[in-house]
Scaffold this active site. Structure first.
Site, PDB file in Angstrom:
ATOM      1  CB  SER A  60      -0.952   0.006   1.194  1.00 29.32           C
ATOM      2  OG  SER A  60      -0.250   0.004   2.418  1.00 29.32           O
ATOM      3  CE  LYS A  81      -2.653   1.127   5.364  1.00 26.09           C
ATOM      4  NZ  LYS A  81      -2.268   0.632   4.035  1.00 26.09           N
TER       5      LYS A  81
END
Length: 374
Positions: A267, A312
């Site tokens: 990611s 996140k």
């Protein structure tokens, strides 16, 4: 003993038993929480070395932050108890998920870690290629044998690292070309590959780098060998297969190294690509702003969704980020609960992300594409 005292004692013992059970009895869950955020324009906290190092090309200084974000998960050998699970369910910042979501039964903890490390490496390579393509810097791409299926038709005939130049006399420019040309046959028919054996290709590449070239050498292109393979029926259908996995292999015109300890998964690709672009172009792309983000990226710069988006965004804001580059397909989930002071910016590809960073740098924040709940 008075009945009231006995009742209170029994209740106390029951409570103690429940507390012990909550601590001692494991439950089949694992936890996820916001992990550290790393500035890919900065230095690795453990080694002190720059996260991004470029050699053989002029680079430029950078200001501000381009932070990649992570999710912290419980270890594979951690037995979560009932109290921990309840705490996670009640917490605004943590998530409790079934254990097998993070550690499937058919994979060991070591295998999961290896997969994460491999995904991290692949994400770096795609980030480099996407960044150079964005900057119109030529990148040589060739199709190689990434893996040979054990017991498959190609075993012993093709090998990992072999460069596939043609199939049935037709040029191969993309890994998908290989599957398309092979599946044009019926099972049991022969297909002819023109390949440069792995060792020969490696030597040609080394000679090419010494000569300062970036394109395929005439020697490499000419010294192919024919390999004939009889196709077989695919396990999941009637199509013809030879039992290989083809992949794109890129050769960069200069060296780009990305080093970050104890981080895995794919990611961070988007943020790595932005950092490479920033370092290879004059001036500071961020304008000193604190920008974080996430998203996988492919060789063509397409940004794809990731897991743990809520974790996140929390981690990014804790680190000090004011803007968060969000994959378009994660926007709705991210917008459902945005940390105070964090602006979500929707991106679909690397071009979108570069424009967004430049707009943030120039103060054109009203023009940023935003994330909405629906």
């Amino acid at each position: 003993m008075p009945r009231r005292t006995a009742t209170m004692l029994a209740s106390l013992l029951t409570l103690i038993a429940l507390l012990c059970a909550g601590v001692l009895i494991p439950v089949p869950y694992a936890g996820m929480s916001p992990g550290p955020s790393y500035d890919v324009l900065g230095k690795d906290r453990e080694t002190g070395e720059p996260v991004l190092q470029i050699k053989g090309r002029k680079t430029y200084g950078a200001e501000g932050h381009l932070n990649m974000t992570t999710v912290q998960v419980t270890r594979a050998d951690h037995d979560m108890n009932l109290f921990e699970a309840v705490h996670g369910w009640l917490s605004d910042d943590d998530i409790v998920v079934p254990y097998e979501n993070l550690y499937p039964d058919d994979k060991s903890a070591e295998e999961v870690n290896e997969e994460n490390a491999e995904e991290f490496t692949l994400s770096q390579e795609s980030a480099k290629v996407a960044a150079l393509r964005h900057l119109k810097i030529p990148v040589r791409t060739r199709v190689v044998v990434a893996a040979v299926v054990k017991g498959g038709a190609a075993q012993g005939k093709l090998h990992a690292g072999d460069v596939i130049v043609k199939v049935d006399g037709k040029p191969v420019r993309d890994p998908a070309d290989v599957g398309r040309l092979v599946s044009a046959h019926r099972p049991g028919e022969r297909v002819e590959f023109s390949v440069v054996p792995a060792e020969r290709a490696k030597k040609a590449e080394e000679a090419e780098k010494k000569a300062g070239g970036a394109g395929r050498t005439g020697e490499e292109a000419a010294r192919t060998v024919p390999v004939t393979i009889t196709t077989r029926k695919a396990p999941d259908g009637d199509r013809a297969v030879v039992g290989i996995q083809a992949a794109a292999d890129h050769s960069l015109p200069f060296r780009i190294d990305i080093k970050l300890a104890d981080v895995g998964g794919p990611s961070a690709g988007l943020m790595f690509a932005l950092a490479v672009i920033d370092r290879l172009t004059p001036g500071s792309m961020t304008g000193g702003k604190f920008i974080a983000g996430t998203g996988t990226i492919d060789d063509n710069g397409e940004v794809n969704p990731i897991g743990g988006i809520a974790m996140k965004t929390i981690g990014a804001r804790r680190a000090g980020a004011e803007y968060f580059l969000t994959p378009a397909d994660n926007c709705a989930a991210a917008a459902a609960d945005v940390p105070d002071g964090l602006t979500l910016v929707k991106v679909r590809n690397l071009d979108d992300a570069v424009r967004a960073v430049e707009d943030i740098s120039a103060g054109r924040t009203s023009e940023l594409p935003s994330c909405t709940k629906r």
